[in-house]
Design a protein around this motif. Structure first.
Motif, mmCIF file in Angstrom:
data_model
loop_
_atom_site.group_PDB
_atom_site.id
_atom_site.type_symbol
_atom_site.label_atom_id
_atom_site.label_comp_id
_atom_site.label_asym_id
_atom_site.label_seq_id
_atom_site.Cartn_x
_atom_site.Cartn_y
_atom_site.Cartn_z
ATOM 1 N N HIS A 148 0.835 -1.217 0.000
ATOM 2 C CA HIS A 148 0.000 0.000 0.000
ATOM 3 C C HIS A 148 0.862 1.256 0.000
ATOM 4 O O HIS A 148 2.054 1.207 0.337
ATOM 5 N N GLU A 163 -4.545 1.032 3.593
ATOM 6 C CA GLU A 163 -4.268 -0.120 4.466
ATOM 7 C C GLU A 163 -4.313 0.288 5.940
ATOM 8 O O GLU A 163 -4.712 -0.496 6.801
ATOM 9 N N THR A 205 -6.871 -2.102 6.000
ATOM 10 C CA THR A 205 -6.810 -2.824 4.715
ATOM 11 C C THR A 205 -8.075 -2.645 3.880
ATOM 12 O O THR A 205 -8.640 -3.622 3.376
ATOM 13 N N ASP A 248 -2.166 -6.325 4.143
ATOM 14 C CA ASP A 248 -3.010 -6.670 3.006
ATOM 15 C C ASP A 248 -2.917 -8.163 2.692
ATOM 16 O O ASP A 248 -3.902 -8.798 2.312
#
Lengths: 413, 413
Positions: free
Chosen positions: A82, A127, A136, A363
């Motif tokens: 991210h 995230e 996330t 993630d």
């Protein structure tokens, strides 16, 4: 260099980190790139401008970005992380995983290796839970895991997530449907800073993540009676802060003992003495409790032990205890096959590595939960520092971990 | 009623309390009458309007008020208290001591008793430290004890005490000189709410104060390292909050044991987890420590024990501890003769009473320190509540304590 070696360009990684570090920079020395903020949009634009022309780029309905040289491939290994940050965050959290994923893909592309599943760079939105209290967001949305509750969560200005998405230029619809073709995802890989001290203390450059610890969380409130500190004899007190002190120390003791027999950490990371003052016996104290393990059953057992200990403390003191449950997440075991693949990749790179659990969520965990075989590579956090402008990872570790990621990517299949 | 009985008019006391309770009232149900505020001035004006015409009234250079029917007397027993309050304070703290002093004087005047020393009502400014962080401003000024440091202390708007005095209409000069003729003061008496639970729990109506506990105070800062709560194994933590919890509980244990062998209370009434969060191991915690006793030597001994215990805790945990001294006051033993006089007065009134120490400081202690024989009468605080709109004392106790004060006043000499 052997013919099949994967060439990682550390300078390119550093230059891209520098470019992203300039986006959302704060006067307190860090960056603030919140979920669906202009700064996050700008970071995505910056990353996009780094992609070679040969990449096919797709942005999904909630702003996640997928980029590949092989959009035609039936199946692909997805890898990435991210670009958002916490308030006044550091240089590496998330961003390093994106930049090194691109570098690993390019390293494999530039080599004579032919991975079984051509790679796709995956870059996720939001995230961090800093803005909406929801973690996330992007990867959950990609996988069809975003609930209506999450979608309606608001930021500090009462802007709901769905509206923030719209304002950032996206038109989310039907969030229970994945925005990603799950059948196409052969695997998911993510590189991330450890955010703990394990690799740094062990002088390892690469960590292969075995599982992701998940928290059970409470907010504890202890209630006694406010009294004058000078005028109230010890025997007549109902001191909520002294009880909370005993509880906080007891939780640490239970967790330290439990950590000898299984995977377990428990933490009280904050405390509030309600109406506290130097000349008062404090009548109300609140504190959060965070208990994590990679093993759900063991965590349940230690959770019970902690709750019983706290209840015994208030009973002995004639106080009241309220335990408000605020989170109960499932630990995630990562893919056994990929753990072995990444172990072997680190060995092939010739870098000191070890297996370890992840203490935080990423993630990656959503991919494993969605049934996609998932692996993670950690790099050391110097002094364990994260969510802080002082985040740092030695260059040698960044190099070796990227090479490990590339080697893993080239090997899967 | 016997011929020499002292007739206390409880209705008049209650009506005067009502009148003063209306001055500085807040929307949170209490009163805010800070030192040298308009509300304090108004309270002094209200009190002045209650004085019979026969009183000779004098206001000193810093706004304290002295009122007597016998300004000609060579020596006088002074009695009274203060009219200021904390933020959102209660109905009784200070105010009750002023109203009952006037009532006691009037009760003696209306009787056929002839006290050896004609009484003088004394009403002081700024006893509470709420505004300037300085306690007993008025009585210290009256006795020539106000330091330049105190005089320069500022409020939350950076207004120094001396300027606040000027704005309230006073022109203080040469504060090291008493504004009161000490040779004229034969004794000082003060009635006050206990602010603790001792009388209320014992069902006594009157307390005869033996001594005033004085505090030694520190601000403790514990420093370790901030870490990620999920990612940092128990063995790698330097958790300042867990250490602080252990310390706070240990201080309570030491004080509880010490209270069995001497006069001692010790309290941690507040705590701050610097940058604390549910998902962090907290790296810095501060809390105040307040240790009080009527016995200086015993307090020193327990203070040493507490400091040693805290140092042992940080040493065992590889943390740092800073102990900043912020107060070291002298306990004050009140006048033995007056303790006996007030004991006998309570017995004469026929009310259940007991001796006890005062946990908090009062204007009275300054008179004893200045060499004026001083006595104090306490009334119960229901549930020990003070500095709070819920301050309450049963009418019967107010009556009996006022009668005790009047009886003492009539007897001294």
């Amino acid at each position: 260099m052997p013919a099949d070696a994967l060439d990682v360009d550390l300078d390119r990684i550093r230059r891209r980190l520098d470019d992203l570090w300039a986006i959302g920079s704060t006067d307190r020395g860090g960056v603030t790139r919140l979920a669906y903020s202009e700064a996050e949009n700008e970071a995505f634009g910056c990353l996009r401008s780094e992609l070679p022309d040969a990449y096919s780029v797709r942005e999904d309905a909630i702003g996640n970005l997928y980029a590949t040289r092989r959009p035609d491939a039936d199946r692909s290994v997805y890898l990435g992380s991210h670009l958002d940050s916490v308030y006044n965050g550091g240089r590496l959290d998330g961003t390093l995983g994106v930049v090194t994923a691109l570098e690993a893909i390019e390293a494999v592309h530039a080599s004579d290796r032919s991975p079984a599943y051509p790679p796709t760079l995956a870059v996720f939105r939001g995230e961090e839970s800093a803005r909406f209290g929801q973690h996330t967001i992007g990867s959950r949305g990609a996988l069809g895991m975003l609930t209506v509750e999450a979608f309606s969560a608001t930021d500090g200005n009462d802007v709901p997530l769905w509206l923030a998405m719209q304002r950032a230029g996206f038109q989310p619809t039907n969030l229970s449907e994945p925005t990603l073709d799950l059948d196409r995802a052969a695997a998911f890989l993510e590189l991330h800073i450890e955010q703990g001290r394990v690799l740094d203390e062990a002088d390892d450059r690469v960590g292969v993540v075995t599982s992701i610890r998940a928290p059970v969380r409470y907010r504890a409130t202890v209630r006694g009676a406010d009294d004058h500190s000078g005028a109230t004899p010890m025997g007549l007190r109902r001191d909520a802060l002294a009880a909370a002190g005993e509880m906080i120390a007891r939780i640490e003791t239970i967790a330290t003992e439990a950590a000898a027999d299984g995977d377990l950490v428990a933490t009280v990371g904050d405390v509030t003495a309600v109406g506290g003052a130097i000349n008062k016996v404090c009548g109300e104290v609140t504190f959060p409790i965070d208990v994590r393990s990679t093993d759900r059953a063991y965590r349940d057992r230690i959770e019970d032990e902690i709750v019983s200990a706290l209840e015994a403390i208030v009973t002995g003191r004639d106080l009241e205890l309220e335990l408000e449950p605020i989170d109960r997440s499932e630990p995630v075991a990562l893919d056994e096959g990929l753990i072995g693949t990444l172990d072997a990749a680190a060995a092939s790179v010739g870098t000191p590595s070890r297996r370890l659990p992840s203490g935080g969520g990423h993630d990656a965990m959503n991919f494993q939960l969605a049934g996609v075989p998932t692996g993670m590579v950690f790099v050391p956090s110097v002094d364990g520092i994260s969510h802080n402008p002082r985040e740092r990872t030695p260059d040698a570790a960044i190099h070796d971990a990227t090479a490990t990621l590339a080697e893993g990517l080239a090997t899967i299949g």
